[in-house]
Design a protein around this motif. Structure first.
Motif, PDB file in Angstrom:
ATOM      1  N   PRO A   1      15.854  67.497  61.371  1.00  0.00           N
ATOM      2  CA  PRO A   1      14.811  66.744  62.060  1.00  0.00           C
ATOM      3  C   PRO A   1      14.965  65.245  61.823  1.00  0.00           C
ATOM      4  O   PRO A   1      15.344  64.823  60.727  1.00  0.00           O
TER       5      PRO A   1
ATOM      6  N   LYS B   1      15.026  63.135  54.021  1.00  0.00           N
ATOM      7  CA  LYS B   1      14.190  62.768  55.171  1.00  0.00           C
ATOM      8  C   LYS B   1      13.135  61.748  54.765  1.00  0.00           C
ATOM      9  O   LYS B   1      12.398  61.252  55.615  1.00  0.00           O
TER      10      LYS B   1
ATOM     11  N   PHE C   1      12.699  61.479  62.845  1.00  0.00           N
ATOM     12  CA  PHE C   1      11.307  61.114  63.122  1.00  0.00           C
ATOM     13  C   PHE C   1      11.225  59.729  63.755  1.00  0.00           C
ATOM     14  O   PHE C   1      11.819  58.785  63.230  1.00  0.00           O
TER      15      PHE C   1
ATOM     16  N   GLN D   1       9.165  63.958  66.601  1.00  0.00           N
ATOM     17  CA  GLN D   1      10.174  64.656  65.803  1.00  0.00           C
ATOM     18  C   GLN D   1      11.114  65.367  66.748  1.00  0.00           C
ATOM     19  O   GLN D   1      10.665  66.056  67.669  1.00  0.00           O
ATOM     20  N   TYR D   2      12.401  65.182  66.563  1.00  0.00           N
ATOM     21  CA  TYR D   2      13.349  65.990  67.325  1.00  0.00           C
ATOM     22  C   TYR D   2      14.488  66.409  66.412  1.00  0.00           C
ATOM     23  O   TYR D   2      14.574  65.993  65.262  1.00  0.00           O
ATOM     24  N   THR D   3      15.344  67.280  66.943  1.00  0.00           N
ATOM     25  CA  THR D   3      16.449  67.809  66.152  1.00  0.00           C
ATOM     26  C   THR D   3      17.724  67.065  66.528  1.00  0.00           C
ATOM     27  O   THR D   3      18.121  67.062  67.688  1.00  0.00           O
TER      28      THR D   3
ATOM     29  N   TYR E   1       0.032  59.165  60.685  1.00  0.00           N
ATOM     30  CA  TYR E   1       0.535  59.660  61.972  1.00  0.00           C
ATOM     31  C   TYR E   1      -0.255  59.015  63.104  1.00  0.00           C
ATOM     32  O   TYR E   1      -1.318  59.498  63.481  1.00  0.00           O
TER      33      TYR E   1
ATOM     34  N   PRO F   1       8.092  72.135  63.238  1.00  0.00           N
ATOM     35  CA  PRO F   1       7.622  70.784  62.889  1.00  0.00           C
ATOM     36  C   PRO F   1       7.564  70.567  61.381  1.00  0.00           C
ATOM     37  O   PRO F   1       7.138  71.454  60.634  1.00  0.00           O
ATOM     38  N   LYS F   2       7.964  69.375  60.986  1.00  0.00           N
ATOM     39  CA  LYS F   2       7.871  69.008  59.572  1.00  0.00           C
ATOM     40  C   LYS F   2       6.634  68.162  59.323  1.00  0.00           C
ATOM     41  O   LYS F   2       6.326  67.848  58.171  1.00  0.00           O
TER      42      LYS F   2
ATOM     43  N   ARG G   1       5.743  67.358  68.634  1.00  0.00           N
ATOM     44  CA  ARG G   1       4.917  66.373  67.954  1.00  0.00           C
ATOM     45  C   ARG G   1       5.014  65.076  68.752  1.00  0.00           C
ATOM     46  O   ARG G   1       6.117  64.601  69.018  1.00  0.00           O
TER      47      ARG G   1
ATOM     48  N   GLN H   1      14.600  57.949  60.300  1.00  0.00           N
ATOM     49  CA  GLN H   1      14.769  57.949  61.758  1.00  0.00           C
ATOM     50  C   GLN H   1      16.078  58.603  62.175  1.00  0.00           C
ATOM     51  O   GLN H   1      16.274  58.907  63.348  1.00  0.00           O
TER      52      GLN H   1
END
Lengths: 413, 413
Positions: free
Chosen positions: B201, B154, B203, B216-218, A171, A153-154, B406, B180
């Motif tokens: 990542p 990012k 968001f 958050q994903y990859t 958040y 996680p960032k 997250r 995003q």
């Protein structure tokens, strides 16, 4: 797909009709002949046309069909003759400087402001070719050594790792922070995969405007379990550096002259033997690097045994030398490139280390819990990708090795 | 380094004295004999000791020296006898469920809360082995096809790409946002490298609590220039999927039964032929996927020609079919896995597309400028890594394929 061959393939097609595609790098209309130099991702192709031909301007996107014709005077020994040119897109603005000139006639701010066009210059693009190859070498080496790639996680719930210089995130109505490193998460995953790595962005709200700091950079992180001590981590790092250099040599031939040798054993000095201060100044780092090159012919130098007071709480102390740690830095051509070391692995040691620093364990709860479940002796390191590339290319500013830098002043493009 | 062999290497050493290291997976003390099963990153080793031996408890970290002894009843045909056991770390807490049982006796929230220990379970670790191999296949395929890996910011200055669901960042006193997607930056870099990819990542401030969305994903992003249209992008995507599957097959043999075939040509349907609605509902996606499997034996299905109204402004329209786009989705086993398409490449087309949507060009200035300098026809795609892994493993919730998810509620560990 637009049927095309690449500039680098032209010589193989001498005598054939082919089609290339790319950008007009240079247009020259002479009295007796017209030239077009077309640039694609592999290089340049010279196109020769009759003098009266109406040729598209520089940075036009073109397809060119023609005859691949041997000409010893052409770059690569082959040029395109009898061209039929199709314009795919016309530029509406001139670049901020002439891209076809070997020297870049623009300052760094202009380059960064105009990155999408400025980086078309082969010289300015080089750091990013080196960067991509270096990362590939990092991963290939660690894959071979049984590491597993992870994605952590960032966005994190507490600003714990160093406490300062963090970016706040709104958040879902709560306060959160951008991760300054994957340190905690990569350590926790040693308990699952033993050996892990991650290539990803890290964030530092660095309030100083320097040539070596960025608000976002790419960190090459590795962490491994079942080490004896930090020297096992240093041995893996040495393999990784050799793998990175080898991959750059393989993929970016024009970077070969920039590459260091990686000694079978990188020379190492103990902090206590080279400094009376609590930390190494940039000037001292340069001196030590110069010494390593002079005495050992090495562009790399390990400095081991950093004082515990200057390292994070998770650092493993040197059992034989109170006050000093099993932490190290790696200097490369005068600059700190890597930080690493052995970490604590027993839960009780973490609690004691935090208590000794007067810190509460509460904010670290999720992290500390991992150590309550049995963790092996472990350690790791983090390489700053942009520093690596900047050092290799001799860039005075790390921003020359960053596609779209983020800093105190820069938030676009 | 702690001198050790791995569980997977034990059989090669039958008859020799060796040392292994890992975690106590299972301790069994019977009347006539004691067993210890030791888990390392490659598997399990059975250790046999006299009945009276005092054995460490489960999840203790141990080194075990002993004689590798053939025994047809042992897992792998070889076990360790006459052991000398050294405990490297004792757990202070029991795991939230018994890790040695084949079935996981805990719900998803407990697994996620205790990820650093829960994921030691071989079944729960599997998605992440698949994920690492899949990403390696993604990169290997694109490297082979001449792509360059990039790293983009990012943190961005304006919340422009979709406008909603962005996280705000306090950036040195200014308002900024978490990106995003790398969409704009990867497109800009087509002008430099022609073909780029990024693994990183992304968001989304997704305010809904669903089984398929994460904050958050990859994202596995690729973008390539000099395409004819979106079909060239689909052809590259097909190669990438085949490469990902091949790499999982190679690196994670126990995942073989989960893997789809990748047809030489993935079946495709046009949006207009399968929907009267402006978008595809999840139920319709499942129906279409079932149809592709039934009619074409394919786990994959392209849906092409999404209505322009439902795609972002940079989408290239279908020149032959007004209202429809050169954008596509790829469905995989009932779920959208990939979004992609051809993009606009002419500066004037961007200005017109924004004007048609009533949007100002100002916030897009840095992005649009790239197109003013001459950009080739191009397109690309983005694969959601966690979705890919979750579909492969049949996970009901994408969080089972995410180390540290997250979401609306979850910000730790």
């Amino acid at each position: 797909m637009i049927s095309r061959i690449l500039s680098a393939e032209l010589a193989e097609h001498a005598g054939q009709r082919v089609e290339i595609a790319g950008w007009v790098h240079r247009r020259r209309q002479l009295k007796s002949v017209s030239f077009l130099v077309v640039r694609d991702r592999t290089g340049l192709t010279q196109v020769v046309a009759p003098p009266s031909t109406d040729l598209p301007g520089e940075e036009s996107v073109v397809r060119v069909a023609g005859l691949a014709t041997a000409n010893p005077q052409a770059p690569g020994g082959v040029e395109l003759t009898g061209p039929r040119i199709t314009v795919l897109a016309e530029p509406e603005q001139a670049p901020p400087f002439e891209l076809f000139r070997p020297e870049v006639n623009a300052g760094l701010p202009a380059v960064l402001d105009h990155a999408p066009v400025a980086l078309r210059h082969p010289g300015l693009r080089l750091p990013f070719e080196i960067s991509a190859a270096g990362v590939a070498g990092f991963r290939a080496t660690l894959d071979r050594l049984g590491f597993t790639e992870i994605h952590t996680p960032k966005i994190v719930g507490s600003a714990t790792e160093s406490g300062a210089d963090v970016f706040g995130v709104d958040y879902f109505g709560r306060r959160a922070y951008l991760a300054q490193s994957p340190q905690f998460h990569k350590q926790m995953m040693v308990g699952v995969f033993e050996r892990v790595y991650e290539v990803g962005p890290v964030f530092r709200a660095e309030p100083h405007d320097t040539a070596r700091h960025l608000a976002q950079y790419t960190s090459l992180d590795a962490e491994l379990g079942f080490v004896g001590d930090h020297r096992d981590v240093m041995a893996v790092l040495r393999e990784v550096l050799a793998g990175m250099v080898a991959e750059v040599r393989e993929r970016v031939p024009r970077a070969a002259r920039l590459l260091p040798g990686v000694p079978a054993e990188i020379p190492a000095v103990h902090f206590a033997d080279v400094s009376d201060e609590p930390d190494l100044s940039p000037a001292r780092e340069r001196e030590l690097s110069a010494w390593a090159l002079r005495e050992h012919g090495s562009d790399f130098l390990f400095v081991t045994g950093y004082p515990m007071a200057k390292r994070p709480f998770y650092t493993h102390p040197d059992p034989a030398r109170p006050g000093y740690s099993n932490g190290f830095d790696l200097l490369f051509r005068g600059l700190e490139l890597v930080t690493g070391g052995q970490r604590l692995h027993r839960h009780a040691d973490y609690l004691a280390a935090l208590a000794a620093r007067g810190e509460e364990a509460g904010p670290y709860e999720g992290y500390l819990r991992a150590f309550a479940h049995g963790m092996p002796p472990h350690g790791g390191f983090a390489i700053g990708l942009e520093r690596w590339t900047a050092r290799l290319t001799g860039a005075a500013n790390i921003r020359s090795a960053t596609l779209f830098p983020r800093d105190l002043h820069r938030l676009s493009p």
